[in-house]
Design an enzyme around this catalytic site. Structure first.
Site, PDB file in Angstrom:
ATOM      1  N   ASP A  96       0.889  -1.237   0.186  1.00  0.00           N
ATOM      2  CA  ASP A  96      -0.106  -0.119  -0.022  1.00  0.00           C
ATOM      3  C   ASP A  96       1.050   1.161  -0.060  1.00  0.00           C
ATOM      4  O   ASP A  96       0.502   2.137  -0.706  1.00  0.00           O
ATOM      5  CB  ASP A  96      -0.815   0.015   1.243  1.00  0.00           C
ATOM      6  CG  ASP A  96      -1.857   1.054   1.264  1.00  0.00           C
ATOM      7  OD1 ASP A  96      -2.648   1.338   0.613  1.00  0.00           O
ATOM      8  OD2 ASP A  96      -1.639   2.340   2.074  1.00  0.00           O
TER       9      ASP A  96
ATOM     10  N   MET B  91     -24.016   4.639 -10.364  1.00  0.00           N
ATOM     11  CA  MET B  91     -22.569   4.948 -10.491  1.00  0.00           C
ATOM     12  C   MET B  91     -22.249   6.429 -10.540  1.00  0.00           C
ATOM     13  O   MET B  91     -21.194   6.807  -9.960  1.00  0.00           O
ATOM     14  CB  MET B  91     -21.916   4.141 -11.530  1.00  0.00           C
ATOM     15  CG  MET B  91     -20.329   4.064 -11.942  1.00  0.00           C
ATOM     16  SD  MET B  91     -19.520   3.789 -10.475  1.00  0.00           S
ATOM     17  CE  MET B  91     -19.529   1.785 -10.814  1.00  0.00           C
TER      18      MET B  91
ATOM     19  N   LYS C 285     -20.837   4.900 -25.961  1.00  0.00           N
ATOM     20  CA  LYS C 285     -19.850   5.629 -25.167  1.00  0.00           C
ATOM     21  C   LYS C 285     -18.972   6.568 -26.178  1.00  0.00           C
ATOM     22  O   LYS C 285     -18.584   7.527 -25.856  1.00  0.00           O
ATOM     23  CB  LYS C 285     -18.786   4.511 -24.639  1.00  0.00           C
ATOM     24  CG  LYS C 285     -19.421   3.712 -23.397  1.00  0.00           C
ATOM     25  CD  LYS C 285     -18.425   2.855 -22.657  1.00  0.00           C
ATOM     26  CE  LYS C 285     -18.914   2.346 -21.416  1.00  0.00           C
ATOM     27  NZ  LYS C 285     -19.085   3.455 -20.128  1.00  0.00           N
TER      28      LYS C 285
ATOM     29  N   HIS D 296     -11.711   3.137 -14.220  1.00  0.00           N
ATOM     30  CA  HIS D 296     -12.356   2.292 -13.724  1.00  0.00           C
ATOM     31  C   HIS D 296     -12.919   2.192 -12.078  1.00  0.00           C
ATOM     32  O   HIS D 296     -11.918   1.747 -11.456  1.00  0.00           O
ATOM     33  CB  HIS D 296     -12.048   1.084 -14.236  1.00  0.00           C
ATOM     34  CG  HIS D 296     -12.772  -0.146 -13.680  1.00  0.00           C
ATOM     35  ND1 HIS D 296     -12.713  -1.392 -13.802  1.00  0.00           N
ATOM     36  CD2 HIS D 296     -14.315  -0.341 -13.661  1.00  0.00           C
ATOM     37  CE1 HIS D 296     -13.507  -2.451 -13.430  1.00  0.00           C
ATOM     38  NE2 HIS D 296     -14.644  -1.537 -13.218  1.00  0.00           N
TER      39      HIS D 296
ATOM     40  N   ASN E  43     -10.948  -7.073 -13.888  1.00  0.00           N
ATOM     41  CA  ASN E  43     -11.995  -7.943 -14.764  1.00  0.00           C
ATOM     42  C   ASN E  43     -11.445  -8.992 -15.543  1.00  0.00           C
ATOM     43  O   ASN E  43     -11.977 -10.128 -15.605  1.00  0.00           O
ATOM     44  CB  ASN E  43     -13.010  -7.069 -15.693  1.00  0.00           C
ATOM     45  CG  ASN E  43     -14.022  -6.493 -14.633  1.00  0.00           C
ATOM     46  OD1 ASN E  43     -14.351  -7.224 -13.833  1.00  0.00           O
ATOM     47  ND2 ASN E  43     -14.540  -5.475 -14.902  1.00  0.00           N
TER      48      ASN E  43
END
Length: 729
Positions: free
Chosen positions: A296, A324, A407, A450, A500
């Site tokens: 981190d 969102m 988009k 994202h 993903n």
């Protein structure tokens, strides 16, 4: 000057009062092995001062001591148990000498006093703090427990209940709460701290304050009746078992150690703390959790370096309201960057504003903000149906429907409404950035951004560098994400990006298990209870949305046909065709009903078994190990491929993206830490048993090489030097 070390010095202050000042090179003080040794040397000098009347501990930094030097932990934890135990005995002898000085002692604490910093001040008689104080013992979050006497002194100072709450949860508290529970004796403004500290010490020196009586309880057994002890420790163990569970042994070990040490004085109690600390330090969980902390720091440091010459965006915009868009708008406004939220209809705008208002109201209910602050934040979110004000925005993120044609059209239109230097970003979860950039005149000003749902909770933001994205574009978006309190990780472009791309092979492993006759309920249970995921794959698919997963699965199959193209109808197809979309419509693998708080609660639904029977072989039982192997091998293989292909830059960034974006169990430390812990050769042996299941189970060549040469993914760590040299480091 009585003594000067590299990180602290000792000098006379006035009238027989000495001051011991922590003043390390750099911006913060840490209680590293060298500082502990130096503290011992300073005390040796102090013990010879016959005219000493009192001692003040303070810091020359904005924070007192931020904690131990965690960069030393991995090497310290590799030394043999006996050697680590010896060093802890030495360190505790230093703090005991501080506590046993024949004069009153006081710590003037400003800013942070965490971990070893907190344990250091617990050894003084009095503690005076500034209003910005954060004090506590976060060790259990690192898989260990206090090792410098914190588990001994804190319960004897505060009582068992307050101490257990701080130690077991790894909590820190602010000045007001610390004063209330007796962790500090007073709170004064920074400019009055030294003056106030000297005044308290003078009162102790003259006898107006009984410093010996203040010190004595820390040297004795814990003052608890048998009934009180039984209640306190039984409740604490029950709460820890419920919250930490079997995968995080440190909190329970800490509670049991405090319980066992309660009937002893300081020396015996410290011995018990030592005996509990050392085995914890040698656990895989401690190495994994310390690794996460270090990763981190690395990721945040990389973001800081990337943005050092970049001005943080002052005005943002979101294209597409809804849940969102509203979540992104809220997060930006909440962290001080005003945002325009644009959509094409009032219904969507209302949904976005409602989402932002709901999140702010939660802050109000929790007492984090007042009505004035709420109104101030909401006023910086400007809903609109047109492009008014877009000529003033620094960065725009598009969050419309996951459809490339839509988009592209929205991004191309927006590009004409903003300044030439304005950065555009897409919140796409799977569509390659290069494909979307083809619609733009200035692709160098475009990248992916994202976010993960729910935006206000999920710490990760994937920043996707397209082939033509400029360094300045990436830096601006990283700066905005950091300003929003997120952890940005830059990845390169491909279908699904990093998170993903590695998630869908995991789902594919799940689909194959169900096809071969596994019960999804057992798979969920094993992956949650045994491997440690917050949700099993069926539950996660329901939360993501079966329709969303069905669409993304097709995108991934088109992007990686050699591995992700399936030749059978699977459970996701069956549920999608039956309009069982998961939580969003109450039916997926599970049935959902709202509980008393309005949150969806999952229940079993027998109807789903008939549906899944059409895409599955007859039910058969799989062992826990087989379920874990068949679920994890496709994901791990894809993670390794992403590193080999340069999609993700380092094992540290990959592991943090998995932990922060997917909830990969922190006690495993991430995919690469998990691989290193078990060894690549052992993983290869396991994976080869399943390679007949198809390309997703074929181990990448780079991993095979690691296995052949017994090489880890993280740089090897050398054990710390012998304890004798640690003493005088």
């Amino acid at each position: 000057m009585l003594y000067k070390g590299d990180t602290l010095y000792l000098d006379w202050l006035e009238d027989g009062i000495a001051e011991l000042v922590f003043d390390a090179p750099g911006s913060v003080n840490k209680l590293d092995t060298a500082t502990v040794a130096s503290l011992g040397q300073a005390l040796e000098v102090l013990e010879k001062q016959h005219d000493l009347k009192g001692l003040l501990l303070r810091s020359n930094k904005a924070a007192f001591i931020v904690g131990a030097d965690i960069t030393e932990f991995l090497s310290l934890f590799l030394v043999p148990e006996e050697q680590l135990s010896q060093w802890l005995h030495f360190a505790n002898s230093v703090f005991n000498r501080l506590e046993d000085l024949p004069v009153p002692t006081l710590a003037a604490v400003n800013g942070y006093a965490l971990g070893g910093g907190c344990e250091c001040v617990l050894a003084t008689d009095y503690r005076l703090a500034t209003p910005d104080l954060r004090i506590g013992l976060p060790e259990t979050k690192l898989g260990i427990m206090p090792g410098f006497g914190g588990s001994v002194r804190l319960p004897r100072m505060l009582g068992a209940d307050s101490a257990l709450e701080i130690i077991a949860a790894g909590k820190d508290v602010g000045a007001e709460h610390a004063l209330k529970i007796g962790l500090v004796d007073g709170v004064v403004k920074q400019e009055k701290l030294i003056e106030g500290a000297i005044a308290v010490l003078r009162q102790a020196i003259t006898g107006d304050l009984d410093w010996r009586a203040k010190r004595q309880p820390k040297l004795e057994p814990l003052k608890l009746s048998k009934i009180e002890a039984a209640m306190s420790f039984t409740i604490a163990k029950g709460m820890v078992a419920q919250t930490a569970g079997k995968h995080y042994p440190a909190p329970m070990t800490a509670v049991k150690t405090i319980e066992a040490a309660a009937r002893f004085g300081r020396e015996e109690a410290l011995n018990l703390e030592n005996k509990s600390f050392v085995p914890l330090a040698h656990t895989n969980e401690a190495r994994a959790l310390v690794g996460i902390f270090l990763n981190d720091q690395y990721v945040k440091g990389k973001a800081k370096k990337l943005t050092k010459d970049i001005e943080t965006p002052k005005q943002a915009a979101v294209l597409g309201a809804g849940i969102m868009g509203g979540g992104i708008a809220y997060q930006s406004a909440w962290k001080g960057v005003p945002v325009i939220m644009k959509d094409i209809n009032d219904k969507s705008l209302n949904l976005g504003m409602t989402e932002a208002a709901k999140l702010l109201n939660k802050q109000l209910e929790r007492g984090k903000i007042d009505g004035l602050k709420l109104a101030g934040v909401i006023s910086t979110i400007h809903p609109t149906l047109d492009y008014a004000g877009f000529d003033r925005v620094d960065v725009v993120v598009e969050a419309v429907v996951e459809n490339p044609k839509v988009k592209k059209a929205v991004l191309a239109e927006t590009e004409q409404k903003v300044r030439p230097e304005t950065v555009l970003a897409s919140n796409t979860s799977t569509i390659p950035i290069g494909e979307l950039a083809s619609a733009l005149e200035r692709p160098e000003n475009f990248c992916g951004m994202h976010f993960f749902n729910p935006v206000h909770r999920m710490p990760l933001v994937e920043i996707i560098r397209g082939e033509k994205s400029s360094d300045e574009t990436i830096a601006k978006v990283v700066a905005w994400a950091s300003k929003m309190g997120k952890t940005p990780i830059v990845v390169n472009d491909c279908p699904g990006f990093f998170v993903n791309r590695v998630l869908f092979p995991y789902f594919a492993g799940f689909s194959q298990l169900l096809r071969d006759g596994a019960d999804f309920r057992k798979v969920d249970k094993v992956m949650e209870k045994q491997f440690g995921w917050p949700m099993g794959p069926a539950y996660l698919l329901d939360v993501v949305g079966i329709d969303t997963a069905h669409h993304a699965q097709a995108v991934m199959a088109a992007g990686f046909p050699q591995r992700m193209q399936k030749d059978y109808r699977d459970a996701i197809d069956a549920l999608f065709d039956a309009s069982r979309f998961g939580q969003k419509n109450g039916l997926g693998f599970w049935r959902y009903k709202e509980d008393s708080k309005g949150k969806p609660k999952k229940e079993e639904d027998a109807a789903v078994d008939d549906l899944l029977a059409s895409v599955s072989q007859p039910k058969r039982d799989f062992s826990d190990d087989e379920i874990i192997a068949r679920m994890m091998i496709p994901m791990i293989n894809e993670v390794v491929r992403c590193l080999e292909e340069g999609i993700i830059a380092s094992p540290a960034e990959a592991d943090m993206a998995l932990v922060y974006g997917l909830g990969f169990p922190p006690f495993h430390g991430g995919a690469f830490r998990w691989l290193d812990t078990q060894g690549s050769a052992k993983y290869l042996d396991m994976a080869q048993q399943y390679q007949h299941l198809g390309p997703l189970y074929e181990v990448p060549e780079g991993l095979r090489n690691k296995a052949r040469h017994n090489e880890p993914y993280y740089p090897p760590v050398e054990p710390a030097r012998p304890v004798g040299s640690l003493k005088t480091a």
